[in-house]
Design a protein around this motif. Structure first.
Motif, mmCIF file in Angstrom:
data_model
loop_
_atom_site.group_PDB
_atom_site.id
_atom_site.type_symbol
_atom_site.label_atom_id
_atom_site.label_comp_id
_atom_site.label_asym_id
_atom_site.label_seq_id
_atom_site.Cartn_x
_atom_site.Cartn_y
_atom_site.Cartn_z
ATOM 1 N N ILE A 97 6.891 -17.757 10.378
ATOM 2 C CA ILE A 97 7.888 -18.207 9.241
ATOM 3 C C ILE A 97 7.536 -18.623 8.049
ATOM 4 O O ILE A 97 6.487 -19.493 7.864
ATOM 5 C CB ILE A 97 8.846 -19.058 9.802
ATOM 6 C CG1 ILE A 97 9.520 -18.575 11.014
ATOM 7 C CG2 ILE A 97 9.982 -19.586 8.988
ATOM 8 C CD1 ILE A 97 10.396 -19.807 11.921
ATOM 9 N N HIS A 98 7.713 -17.959 6.868
ATOM 10 C CA HIS A 98 7.625 -18.490 5.565
ATOM 11 C C HIS A 98 8.677 -18.890 4.970
ATOM 12 O O HIS A 98 9.926 -18.747 5.651
ATOM 13 C CB HIS A 98 6.965 -17.573 4.695
ATOM 14 C CG HIS A 98 5.566 -17.021 5.441
ATOM 15 N ND1 HIS A 98 4.477 -17.189 5.163
ATOM 16 C CD2 HIS A 98 5.553 -15.877 6.364
ATOM 17 C CE1 HIS A 98 3.580 -16.479 6.065
ATOM 18 N NE2 HIS A 98 4.252 -15.796 6.530
ATOM 19 N N SER A 99 8.652 -19.365 3.808
ATOM 20 C CA SER A 99 9.968 -19.875 2.792
ATOM 21 C C SER A 99 9.857 -19.477 1.460
ATOM 22 O O SER A 99 8.635 -19.754 0.711
ATOM 23 C CB SER A 99 10.416 -21.237 3.158
ATOM 24 O OG SER A 99 11.489 -21.616 2.530
ATOM 25 N N GLN A 105 6.533 -21.499 -4.428
ATOM 26 C CA GLN A 105 5.411 -21.801 -3.505
ATOM 27 C C GLN A 105 6.185 -21.407 -2.201
ATOM 28 O O GLN A 105 7.295 -21.797 -2.052
ATOM 29 C CB GLN A 105 5.004 -23.175 -3.718
ATOM 30 C CG GLN A 105 4.276 -23.890 -2.495
ATOM 31 C CD GLN A 105 2.700 -23.229 -2.498
ATOM 32 O OE1 GLN A 105 2.099 -23.180 -3.370
ATOM 33 N NE2 GLN A 105 2.585 -22.899 -1.070
ATOM 34 N N CYS A 106 5.243 -20.908 -1.343
ATOM 35 C CA CYS A 106 6.114 -21.029 0.228
ATOM 36 C C CYS A 106 6.297 -22.253 0.555
ATOM 37 O O CYS A 106 5.449 -23.205 0.496
ATOM 38 C CB CYS A 106 4.763 -20.355 1.345
ATOM 39 S SG CYS A 106 5.337 -20.096 2.582
ATOM 40 N N ALA A 107 7.437 -22.724 1.171
ATOM 41 C CA ALA A 107 7.824 -23.988 1.569
ATOM 42 C C ALA A 107 8.018 -24.179 2.852
ATOM 43 O O ALA A 107 8.836 -25.101 3.542
ATOM 44 C CB ALA A 107 9.229 -24.087 0.735
ATOM 45 N N GLU A 108 7.163 -23.351 3.701
ATOM 46 C CA GLU A 108 7.365 -23.526 5.162
ATOM 47 C C GLU A 108 5.905 -23.382 5.601
ATOM 48 O O GLU A 108 5.380 -22.493 5.335
ATOM 49 C CB GLU A 108 8.288 -22.484 5.776
ATOM 50 C CG GLU A 108 8.394 -22.481 7.358
ATOM 51 C CD GLU A 108 9.234 -23.712 7.724
ATOM 52 O OE1 GLU A 108 10.024 -23.996 7.372
ATOM 53 O OE2 GLU A 108 8.718 -24.342 8.685
ATOM 54 N N TYR A 109 5.467 -24.410 6.457
ATOM 55 C CA TYR A 109 4.044 -24.306 6.839
ATOM 56 C C TYR A 109 3.720 -23.155 7.660
ATOM 57 O O TYR A 109 4.560 -22.912 8.824
ATOM 58 C CB TYR A 109 3.634 -25.737 7.612
ATOM 59 C CG TYR A 109 2.168 -25.577 8.157
ATOM 60 C CD1 TYR A 109 1.268 -25.672 7.043
ATOM 61 C CD2 TYR A 109 1.682 -25.233 9.495
ATOM 62 C CE1 TYR A 109 -0.250 -25.398 7.431
ATOM 63 C CE2 TYR A 109 0.425 -25.227 9.652
ATOM 64 C CZ TYR A 109 -0.352 -25.373 8.735
ATOM 65 O OH TYR A 109 -1.894 -25.242 9.124
ATOM 66 N N CYS A 110 2.879 -22.276 7.334
ATOM 67 C CA CYS A 110 2.629 -20.996 7.821
ATOM 68 C C CYS A 110 1.148 -20.581 8.283
ATOM 69 O O CYS A 110 0.811 -19.583 8.345
ATOM 70 C CB CYS A 110 3.138 -19.989 6.941
ATOM 71 S SG CYS A 110 2.594 -19.762 5.262
ATOM 72 N N GLY A 111 0.408 -21.727 8.420
ATOM 73 C CA GLY A 111 -1.179 -21.493 8.613
ATOM 74 C C GLY A 111 -1.851 -22.183 7.553
ATOM 75 O O GLY A 111 -1.657 -22.827 6.721
ATOM 76 N N GLN A 125 -3.587 -21.319 5.223
ATOM 77 C CA GLN A 125 -3.630 -21.224 3.796
ATOM 78 C C GLN A 125 -2.193 -21.129 3.227
ATOM 79 O O GLN A 125 -1.875 -20.376 2.086
ATOM 80 C CB GLN A 125 -4.245 -19.873 3.147
ATOM 81 C CG GLN A 125 -5.838 -19.882 3.399
ATOM 82 C CD GLN A 125 -6.475 -20.845 2.446
ATOM 83 O OE1 GLN A 125 -5.875 -21.117 1.444
ATOM 84 N NE2 GLN A 125 -7.534 -21.539 2.740
ATOM 85 N N HIS A 126 -1.345 -21.840 3.848
ATOM 86 C CA HIS A 126 -0.029 -22.186 3.429
ATOM 87 C C HIS A 126 -0.003 -22.665 2.148
ATOM 88 O O HIS A 126 0.991 -22.213 1.291
ATOM 89 C CB HIS A 126 0.791 -22.861 4.552
ATOM 90 C CG HIS A 126 1.966 -23.825 3.647
ATOM 91 N ND1 HIS A 126 3.268 -23.028 3.499
ATOM 92 C CD2 HIS A 126 2.076 -24.926 3.519
ATOM 93 C CE1 HIS A 126 3.974 -24.088 2.862
ATOM 94 N NE2 HIS A 126 3.331 -25.112 2.917
ATOM 95 N N ALA A 127 -0.695 -23.517 1.719
ATOM 96 C CA ALA A 127 -0.632 -24.242 0.507
ATOM 97 C C ALA A 127 -1.064 -23.246 -0.718
ATOM 98 O O ALA A 127 -0.659 -23.594 -2.008
ATOM 99 C CB ALA A 127 -1.473 -25.458 0.130
ATOM 100 N N GLN A 128 -1.714 -22.177 -0.308
ATOM 101 C CA GLN A 128 -2.021 -21.064 -1.483
ATOM 102 C C GLN A 128 -1.261 -19.748 -1.261
ATOM 103 O O GLN A 128 -1.789 -18.504 -1.259
ATOM 104 C CB GLN A 128 -3.588 -20.651 -1.340
ATOM 105 C CG GLN A 128 -4.212 -22.226 -1.228
ATOM 106 C CD GLN A 128 -5.761 -22.080 -2.206
ATOM 107 O OE1 GLN A 128 -5.371 -22.192 -3.445
ATOM 108 N NE2 GLN A 128 -6.772 -22.360 -1.735
ATOM 109 N N MET A 129 -0.117 -19.892 -1.168
ATOM 110 C CA MET A 129 0.877 -19.020 -1.265
ATOM 111 C C MET A 129 1.966 -19.021 -2.429
ATOM 112 O O MET A 129 2.936 -19.273 -2.145
ATOM 113 C CB MET A 129 1.776 -18.996 0.157
ATOM 114 C CG MET A 129 1.483 -17.796 0.999
ATOM 115 S SD MET A 129 2.276 -17.887 2.494
ATOM 116 C CE MET A 129 3.446 -16.076 1.990
ATOM 117 N N LEU A 130 1.152 -18.893 -3.441
ATOM 118 C CA LEU A 130 1.963 -19.155 -4.732
ATOM 119 C C LEU A 130 2.775 -17.840 -5.326
ATOM 120 O O LEU A 130 2.486 -16.820 -5.065
ATOM 121 C CB LEU A 130 0.868 -19.268 -5.925
ATOM 122 C CG LEU A 130 1.463 -19.885 -7.190
ATOM 123 C CD1 LEU A 130 2.059 -21.082 -7.118
ATOM 124 C CD2 LEU A 130 0.502 -19.685 -8.414
HETATM 125 CU CU1 CUA Z 1 3.982 -18.976 3.912
HETATM 126 CU CU2 CUA Z 1 3.710 -21.178 3.992
#
Ligand code: CUA
Length: 329
Positions: free
Chosen positions: A164-166, A199-205, A207-212
């Motif tokens: 799940i991403h956001s 930014q991706c707003a759902e923790y997805c692993g 590199q979640h913070a680097q899904m600009l």
């Molecule tokens: Cu994709 Cu967090």
């Protein structure tokens, strides 16, 4: 370097314009405006309640404080008051009803079942850890940098390849999850050309913070010319034949597509027009020769845990592959 600063620094080479500060209160699209207005309404009501309650407490504390010469007897006690009971029951009920009605109206507006004429369909697919954007009517696919027109609403189908991403670009809309085996929907209608980041707003692993997310909004004319360019196939430059041969004879082609060549992998970003993007690695670095060299040599250096492996090429070979990539304009 923060992601936002990185995105701002990266704005220059791509020539995409000024990157906006991603504040949800600087709405640049109708859905974001609805959400910002609603936040202000809720904040206003809460602030009014706070002022009334805190004010009454202060008045009571000051006015009825103990003074020298008071006798020690307990003051008269009041049990039950119809007026007071009514006031603190009716007022909250009215507030709840008001907020429910406004919420219902906003949800309907955000879902917008009726699509206006000329709407643009885009499919956004979340991957660990990058974004794929597909324009079904034009048959083009790009990554991480979404291009949209002003004056024409875009309706998204949101999907996920893995977890799940956001999708969240605060100036354009609220957050909506991308869920495997399910299609969610979202629409935006940007008012002004510019670059909007999200930014991706759902923790997805890892590199979640680097899904600009970068959203480049064009004038209608600019958008048409972007589409026309993206529709073309990759143009082959004779000077980089060796780099192309390396690219096509290693595992690169299992994951990447370059339209017009044999490379048709789907696991990683489409590279047909790689150099039309300002950043690589979903916004971790600006897209230039030096960063591409570092990226191809060891993607883990920028993004620990990234799914792309280091190809274990020699220095010379990496240069040849990157020189080929640099021709994918
Ligand atoms: Cu994709 Cu967090």
């Amino acid at each position: 370097m923060s992601l936002i600063a990185g995105a701002a620094a990266a704005a220059e080479p791509g020539g995409q314009g000024v990157v906006q500060v991603p504040s949800m209160f600087a709405a640049a699209s109708t859905p974001a405006g609805i959400i910002a207005d609603y936040s202000v309404l809720v904040f206003g009501i809460c602030a009014a309640i706070f002022v009334v309650v805190a004010g009454l407490i202060i008045v009571t504390v000051v006015r009825f404080r103990s003074r020298p010469g008071d006798d020690d007897r307990e003051p008269p006690q009041v049990y039950g008051s119809n007026q007071v009971e009514l006031a603190w029951t009716v007022v909250p009920v009215l507030i709840v009803i008001l907020l429910s009605l406004v919420t219902a109206r906003n949800i309907l507006a955000l879902q917008k079942d009726e699509r206006p004429e000329g709407w643009l369909p885009v499919t956004a697919i979340g991957h660990q850890w990058w974004w794929e954007f597909h324009y079904p009517e034009q048959g083009i696919t790009t990554a991480n940098e979404l291009h949209l027109p002003v004056g024409r609403p875009t309706f998204f189908d949101l999907e996920s390849q893995d977890v799940i991403h956001s999708f969240w670009v605060p100036q354009l809309s609220g957050k909506t999850d991308l869920i495997p085996n399910r299609t969610n929907h979202l629409w935006v209608d940007p008012f002004e050309p510019g670059v909007y980041v999200g930014q991706c707003a759902e923790y997805c692993g890892t590199q979640h913070a680097q899904m600009l997310l970068r959203v480049v909004v064009h004038t209608p004319r600019g958008f048409e010319s972007w589409l026309a360019h993206q529709r073309t196939e990759a143009v082959m430059s004779p000077g980089v034949a060796e780099g192309r041969r390396l690219f096509e004879s290693t595992a690169c082609v299992n994951c990447h597509t370059v339209r017009g060549t044999d490379a048709d992998g789907r696991f990683g970003p489409d590279l047909t027009h790689l150099m039309s993007r300002a950043t690589i690695g979903a916004g971790v670095a600006s897209n230039d020769r030096a960063h591409l060299l570092e990226w191809v040599t060891d993607p883990d250096h920028f993004k620990p845990g990234v799914r792309m492996p280091a190809m274990k090429l020699g220095v010379k070979q990496v240069e040849q592959v990157v020189d080929y990539l640099l021709t994918l304009k």
